[in-house]
Design an enzyme around this catalytic site. Structure first.
Site, mmCIF file in Angstrom:
data_model
loop_
_atom_site.group_PDB
_atom_site.id
_atom_site.type_symbol
_atom_site.label_atom_id
_atom_site.label_comp_id
_atom_site.label_asym_id
_atom_site.label_seq_id
_atom_site.Cartn_x
_atom_site.Cartn_y
_atom_site.Cartn_z
ATOM 1 N N GLU A 15 0.823 -1.211 0.000
ATOM 2 C CA GLU A 15 0.000 0.000 0.000
ATOM 3 C C GLU A 15 0.858 1.263 0.000
ATOM 4 O OE1 GLU A 15 -2.557 -0.727 3.383
ATOM 5 O OE2 GLU A 15 -4.013 -1.779 2.141
ATOM 6 N N ASP B 79 -8.713 -8.777 4.191
ATOM 7 C CA ASP B 79 -8.329 -7.757 5.159
ATOM 8 C C ASP B 79 -9.364 -7.618 6.267
ATOM 9 O OD1 ASP B 79 -6.960 -5.738 6.399
ATOM 10 O OD2 ASP B 79 -7.547 -4.175 4.995
ATOM 11 N N GLU C 118 -12.110 -2.053 12.517
ATOM 12 C CA GLU C 118 -12.076 -1.336 11.245
ATOM 13 C C GLU C 118 -13.250 -1.711 10.339
ATOM 14 O OE1 GLU C 118 -8.415 -1.718 9.091
ATOM 15 O OE2 GLU C 118 -9.191 -0.722 7.312
ATOM 16 N N TRP D 223 -8.824 -1.683 -5.668
ATOM 17 C CA TRP D 223 -8.395 -2.352 -4.451
ATOM 18 C C TRP D 223 -8.523 -3.870 -4.472
ATOM 19 C CZ3 TRP D 223 -5.511 0.258 -1.102
ATOM 20 C CH2 TRP D 223 -5.554 1.652 -1.156
#
Lengths: 669, 669
Positions: free
Chosen positions: A277, A356, A384, A532
């Site tokens: 990233e 993720d 998250e 992504w």
């Protein structure tokens, strides 16, 4: 006076005695020096806990073997082989409770075990046990930035950093006490994305304060780790390269590490996010990940340091039009070939799933895919993708699933828990890390109920055989109340909360569908046409990503029989159906429902379940701390809004796309 | 030496004479004082322009009527009735070119007209004309913040503000020259969203610098306006209310305005965004928009000030599930009832469309809906939704459509141009404003071709009868080249560029489908489930918003025959079809194509058109300024990527949703 911060599970409120008081009148020390930093701290803790919980003030004395008829508690050094370096044994005989350990750290854990029993209102005279922690490394990773912000932080600002300075205050000590009390032995204090001032943490600009903090940690058996910027040589005025095989770069790191370990001798090592990233890494110089990790590891080996190297390496500029490239494959594809090339003081840190931290993912095939490499599991208690600590989501049941998963990498000892504990391959540098959910909020975790994850992860890391139920009950008793009604109600909220969150968010393992960047709230197509690598591929006939041999071939990264299980739609666990298969809306699930009807039903059900949780929570009003009750009530209202928004957006999206009405005729927009 | 900034259309490069040189040898002044600030500036301009373009250095002299056989240029005060306050007349006789005007400002415009003819390489001896500007107010609105950022700015930082200070430097003077040369007579220097330091612009913290800038503007006939924070009384230490009917609040404003106009006597007044997107306003106190506007207007009336009040008031927390509430209705619904209540020095500033500067919208029904209220049209040359000055989008054809639209509010003079110029209702306080596209980039507008909008809006505001072609050609000749091949090529790029942008973005007036907040790039569902009132309502059968009488009833806000035209799908202009109707994918358009095939075709065509534009642009290499060519080439590459992304996302989205394949079998994902 306003509380600056709470003490969470170390509140030491008055407790029912249960016959424990006597053990705290005399505390004997045998074989350990009362001057040792850890011993000093643990004696302070005993004093405080005994006074708070049992209103007793211990007498601390050196043990002398010739005295007879000792009663109380004996803290005793022991060399017996069944007690490991960080383990402890507790036994009772004739009024004397003995806590034995090989080292001070083990003793600390043993003492906290005893204090926990008192807080749980359970008699310690029943204790007869020997516990060695399952995982060598039990670690919290904090994603704190030096400006005080926290990446993916939902609990205020950092308590490690503010205004580009390191904070060393009383809260650091309380943090250390809290995490040591549940067995954490390693902490990374700064964000894996190392930028700006954080690059300078390994310079004398910050040495003094970092060393002070490391010393506080050391007093609780905690190794401090730092995150490194792989491009540090270039940014700190060294050579104009970060090529790990460039001798000049290597020399720069040698000198740098000499400085670092001289200034912070008890530093545990470094966590590195490279080539990920946008972070720099060895790939930029045509080198392998092993080249990068080994170079650093070799340099710090003599200082006893280790390099923890993250495997979160994937192409984050994928073309959504490309159905063949699969982000899920990336970790394995990037790391498997070098299996065996990593030096002994390198550990690869592997996220639990191949994507993720979604609410439901299969296990990363790197776990157990690698067989000659130190492996560490990385999970995330910072919520998250699981509700930002607004929505309640008790994650321990998910972690249990992960740990219990059989990878079939060995005949026996093939679960993830076996691999990361070192049982499978007999290695020592391994363990488990969690991205932490704390900040400088009064209650540490924003939502008071999110502290169950902060507590629970550590307990599970220490003792993976604990159940999610046991951990939840412990946490409730220690933090909220020992009243059975409260315990029952809260267990009813915490235990199903992960499945409830899953019900109203993305279905059957497909993940994502979140607002880009923020990752809270629904946006079904938010990542669908993005770079992504996170797609649901929904069209008017069905949805899901084909990761079978007909699709991206991701399934092939597992060992058999997992490959076959995932590859066939009939044997693929249904909760992961859309992760592995592109499925028509009309496909009939084992429940007899069509896929589309399952989507509708689970989303309506999810909202109803939130409403039930809220009713349950409201029933606790007056029975628990009023501040906690109010704070959590407010968050529940936000969770309900969030759940309704997800329900309506997901249902409307798929109704509009499929044209298939809800069998039950409920409102879809 | 690096250029600090370019001079755009005031470059004054050497030009072919075309018989113009003689007029610049002697310049006579008659009836105007050579000491007047504007006259001083215009004489400097003549000197500079004559030297640069024709290599001649004028002799400036007072006119004496008894001399005979004057040749050259005469700048002459005139009271003839056909020359308006800001108008000018140009005539030639026997070698004497006379520029007549009633006021200095008119003279300035007349002189710039002459200079423009020279730059265009056209003989001024052919000039015989009298031009009065069509619109009383011709205004640029800058959305510059005091920290130097620009809201929706795509050309660098502000040149008005930096670090919370007002900048008064040479660039301000060049800015004033540039905009005055094309007839702009009013400028708002700060963002309509007035926050933080900008609230303090009306305090002595900033008076000195603001006054200096206003004085520079005055020298070019430009009135400075400021944006006001309606809650200023509360934020600047006044009463704890901003209620416009509270006598204490009124008294605070009276005192404040006395200070302001004493410090900045030539200030034009204020632009106010109230009760909009979180800005405070009269609604907070249960007052009407008229209450708010009139209170301020009454107070500044004696200073000659006016209040420009924006009509961009809508509910920005709409529920996407609500199909009845329609953001398009909001402007009209919020303002129509007060028609006639606004005082004479209040102007309502109305965005061209009922939504927000989309690439295609119908005209706001407030324009011509209001019949007893001063109205000003607001357009946007900052390319917020039209390509961020990365993509080429020449907007003048769109503005022509807007101005030419017949509202049917009167028997004659019923176009938007008639209304805002004052022809329809005989009012003086009216005109047109554009949200400006400039910043401190070297070339002012990021993309050099975006300067055609900066130039063109102003020219059109002055003279609405100019065609988009005329304006484009003028701009190309003055800025880029007078070579016919270059002109033809660039006309071929600019003129269709708006339709090309429309082709590859959102189809048939539906708008939006952009990345939220940023507004560049495609996200079909980006706003679909949001609170912004901006939906396409696509399902597996069709898309579009039903705004007919069967739907939200928005059509009813127009006068007949527009109501009927929009209400019936057969008479609704097809470019606005999806704005007014929810239409099946299989609906047959006038072209014979189905709606879905039109979507596919126009998106493929849009990308091909961009490719053609790029080829055309590349053919100019070596024929125009190399810096300009390179800069624009780079942007074209980004435009092409953007266009392809839009094409593929829109086509894939609707293919996945409808299941209807492209007839031509092209690649859709």
């Amino acid at each position: 006076m306003a509380k600056k911060w709470t003490q969470l599970w170390l509140q030491y409120k008055p407790r029912k005695d249960c016959g424990n008081k006597g053990y705290f009148e005399n505390v004997w020390i045998c074989g350990f020096s009362a001057e040792h930093k850890i011993v000093v701290n643990l004696l302070k803790e005993v004093e405080k806990a005994a006074a708070g919980m049992l209103d007793v003030h211990p007498d601390f004395k050196e043990w002398s073997a010739d005295e007879t008829a000792h009663t109380g508690m004996l803290l005793c050094k022991s060399e017996v082989s069944h007690i490991g370096a960080e383990g402890y044994e507790i036994s009772e005989k004739a009024g004397l409770l003995t806590v034995s350990a090989r080292e001070e750290k083990g003793l600390l854990y043993g003492v906290f075990h005893v204090l926990r029993q008192v807080a749980l209102e359970q008699s310690v005279s029943d204790c007869y046990l020997c516990i060695n922690p399952d995982n060598p490394l039990r670690m919290y990773n904090h994603w704190d930035n030096m400006d005080g912000s926290i990446e993916r932080g939902y609990s205020g600002e950092s308590f490690f950093f503010a205004n580009n300075e390191v904070i060393v205050d009383e809260r650091i000590e309380d943090y250390a006490r809290l995490v040591a009390s549940v067995g954490i032995n390693a902490v990374v204090i700064n964000n894996v994305n190392v930028k700006d001032n954080a690059t300078w943490l390994i310079t004398d600009r910050y040495f003094k304060d970092v060393a002070k903090m490391a010393e506080i940690f050391e007093g609780y058996g905690i190794k401090m780790f730092l995150c490194l910027n792989f491009a540090a040589p270039m940014e700190l005025g060294g050579p104009d390269s970060a090529d790990p095989l460039d001798p000049e770069v290597r020399r720069w790191w040698e000198k740098k590490m000499e400085e670092v370990f001289e200034a912070i001798p008890n530093l545990g090592g470094f966590l590195v996010k490279a080539d990920s990233e946008g972070r720099p890494g060895p790939f930029s110089y045509g080198r392998t990940q092993a080249d990068g990790a080994n170079m650093l590891a070799d340099i710090i080996k003599d200082y006893g340091g280790i390099i923890i190297w993250r495997c979160f390496v994937y192409n984050c500029t994928q073309d959504w039009r490309d159905y063949k490239t699969d982000r899920a494959r990336a970790g394995y594809d990037n790391f498997i070939q070098m299996d065996g090339d990593y030096h002994d003081n390198v550990i690869l840190q592997i996220k639990n799933g191949p994507m993720d931290f979604q609410i439901r993912e299969p296990i990363s095939p790197l776990l157990g895919g690698l067989v000659k490499t130190n492996q560490m599991l990385e999970v995330q208690i910072a919520q998250e993708y699981t509700g930002h600590q607004i929505d309640v989501c008790y994650l321990i049941p998910m972690f249990k699933e992960i740990l219990d998963f059989r990878t079939y990498c060995a005949k026996e000892d093939d679960t993830v828990a076996d691999i990361i504990s070192g049982r499978t391959f007999g290695n020592k540098n391994c363990g488990v890390a969690a991205v932490c959910n704390t900040g400088n909020d009064v209650n540490w975790t924003g939502n008071d109920l999110a502290a169950a994850n902060f507590y629970g992860f550590a307990r599970l890391a220490f003792q993976t055989s604990l159940t999610a139920e046991e951990i939840a009950e412990e946490w409730i008793r220690m933090t909220i109340s020992c009243e059975q009604e409260v315990i029952d109600t809260l267990m009813g909220i915490l235990l199903p909360s992960r499945e409830i969150y899953e019900n109203y968010t993305s279905p059957l393992g497909i993940g994502w569908m979140v607002v880009p960047h923020e990752h809270y709230g629904c946006s079904v197509d938010g990542y669908e046409y993005s770079r992504w690598g996170t797609y649901h591929r929904a069209d008017h006939l069905g949805l899901g990503v084909d990761r079978t041999y007909n699709g991206t071939g991701f399934v092939g990264q597992y060992h058999e029989p997992n490959v076959s299980m995932y590859n066939a739609i009939g044997t693929c666990p249904e909760e992961l159906l859309l992760f592995f298969h592109h499925v028509p809306y009309t496909y009939q699930l084992k429940s007899g429902k069509s896929l589309i009807q399952h989507i509708y039903d689970s989303h309506f059900e999810g909202v109803e379940q939130v409403e039930e949780m809220i009713l349950a929570w409201e029933s606790l009003d007056g029975k628990i701390d009023a501040d906690v009750h109010r704070t959590v009530s407010e968050r529940f209202q936000r969770q309900l809004l969030n759940a309704k928004e997800w329900r309506d957006q997901v249902n409307s999206y798929f109704y509009r796309k499929s044209g298939i009405p809800d069998e039950k005729g409920r409102k879809i927009y």
